[in-house]
Design a protein around this motif. Structure first.
Motif, PDB file in Angstrom:
ATOM      1  N   ALA A  13       0.828  -1.203   0.000  1.00 17.86           N
ATOM      2  CA  ALA A  13       0.000   0.000   0.000  1.00 17.86           C
ATOM      3  C   ALA A  13       0.863   1.254   0.000  1.00 17.86           C
ATOM      4  O   ALA A  13       0.562   2.222  -0.701  1.00 17.86           O
ATOM      5  CB  ALA A  13      -0.941  -0.006   1.198  1.00 17.86           C
ATOM      6  N   GLN A  17       0.941   4.070  -2.853  1.00 13.41           N
ATOM      7  CA  GLN A  17       0.677   5.459  -2.494  1.00 13.41           C
ATOM      8  C   GLN A  17       1.829   6.349  -2.963  1.00 13.41           C
ATOM      9  O   GLN A  17       1.608   7.435  -3.486  1.00 13.41           O
ATOM     10  CB  GLN A  17       0.480   5.585  -0.982  1.00 13.41           C
ATOM     11  CG  GLN A  17       0.091   6.974  -0.533  1.00 13.41           C
ATOM     12  CD  GLN A  17      -0.052   7.079   0.967  1.00 13.41           C
ATOM     13  OE1 GLN A  17       0.793   6.574   1.705  1.00 13.41           O
ATOM     14  NE2 GLN A  17      -1.116   7.708   1.423  1.00 13.41           N
ATOM     15  N   ALA A  23      -6.527   6.361  -2.836  1.00 14.06           N
ATOM     16  CA  ALA A  23      -7.000   5.313  -1.926  1.00 14.06           C
ATOM     17  C   ALA A  23      -7.908   4.327  -2.663  1.00 14.06           C
ATOM     18  O   ALA A  23      -7.824   3.117  -2.457  1.00 14.06           O
ATOM     19  CB  ALA A  23      -7.735   5.927  -0.737  1.00 14.06           C
ATOM     20  N   ILE A  26      -5.729   2.084  -4.819  1.00 17.42           N
ATOM     21  CA  ILE A  26      -5.000   1.136  -3.974  1.00 17.42           C
ATOM     22  C   ILE A  26      -5.950   0.035  -3.509  1.00 17.42           C
ATOM     23  O   ILE A  26      -5.599  -1.150  -3.517  1.00 17.42           O
ATOM     24  CB  ILE A  26      -4.347   1.849  -2.773  1.00 17.42           C
ATOM     25  CG1 ILE A  26      -3.248   2.802  -3.256  1.00 17.42           C
ATOM     26  CG2 ILE A  26      -3.776   0.837  -1.777  1.00 17.42           C
ATOM     27  CD1 ILE A  26      -2.705   3.728  -2.181  1.00 17.42           C
ATOM     28  N   ALA A  27      -7.162   0.424  -3.120  1.00 19.28           N
ATOM     29  CA  ALA A  27      -8.155  -0.563  -2.676  1.00 19.28           C
ATOM     30  C   ALA A  27      -8.449  -1.559  -3.786  1.00 19.28           C
ATOM     31  O   ALA A  27      -8.513  -2.773  -3.545  1.00 19.28           O
ATOM     32  CB  ALA A  27      -9.442   0.146  -2.240  1.00 19.28           C
ATOM     33  N   ARG A  34     -11.852   0.575   0.762  1.00 18.48           N
ATOM     34  CA  ARG A  34     -11.225   1.896   0.641  1.00 18.48           C
ATOM     35  C   ARG A  34     -10.696   2.351   2.007  1.00 18.48           C
ATOM     36  O   ARG A  34      -9.642   2.948   2.104  1.00 18.48           O
ATOM     37  CB  ARG A  34     -12.224   2.903   0.091  1.00 18.48           C
ATOM     38  CG  ARG A  34     -11.626   4.268  -0.154  1.00 18.48           C
ATOM     39  CD  ARG A  34     -12.654   5.208  -0.724  1.00 18.48           C
ATOM     40  NE  ARG A  34     -13.067   4.761  -2.043  1.00 18.48           N
ATOM     41  CZ  ARG A  34     -12.751   5.398  -3.161  1.00 18.48           C
ATOM     42  NH1 ARG A  34     -12.076   6.519  -3.109  1.00 18.48           N
ATOM     43  NH2 ARG A  34     -13.135   4.938  -4.328  1.00 18.48           N
ATOM     44  N   ALA A  37      -7.450   0.652   2.678  1.00 21.82           N
ATOM     45  CA  ALA A  37      -6.414   1.222   1.822  1.00 21.82           C
ATOM     46  C   ALA A  37      -5.964   2.584   2.331  1.00 21.82           C
ATOM     47  O   ALA A  37      -4.801   2.949   2.193  1.00 21.82           O
ATOM     48  CB  ALA A  37      -6.924   1.343   0.388  1.00 21.82           C
TER      49      ALA A  37
END
Length: 82
Positions: A13, A17, A23, A26-27, A34, A37
């Protein structure tokens, strides 16, 4: 991709990022919510504070290991009910 430990999830993560992903992205990439993340990149192992979240991580399994902790939690819950 299957993550074997929470540390691997957090590391990935952070990498995503740093790479500029949001977010939500990433999720999607890690197949997590979310909220997860958002919290994972800011996780600090020592304090368990989740940056960007609205609270702290609480390991509830430790509550049952102490009568004092149970008493404090029960007192707080009773106070909120009253």
């Amino acid at each position: 991709m299957i993550m074997k430990t929470i540390d691997e999830l957090i590391q990935k993560a952070v990498e995503l990022q740093t790479g500029g992903l949001s977010a939500g992205q990433i999720a999607d990439e890690l197949n997590v919510s979310r909220e997860t993340a958002t919290m994972a990149p800011g996780t600090c192992k020592k304090k368990r504070y989740l940056a960007g979240s609205k609270g702290y991580y609480v390991d509830w399994s430790n509550i049952g290991k102490s009568a004092n902790r149970q008493r404090f939690i029960a007192g707080a819950l009773i106070d909120m009910i009253l």
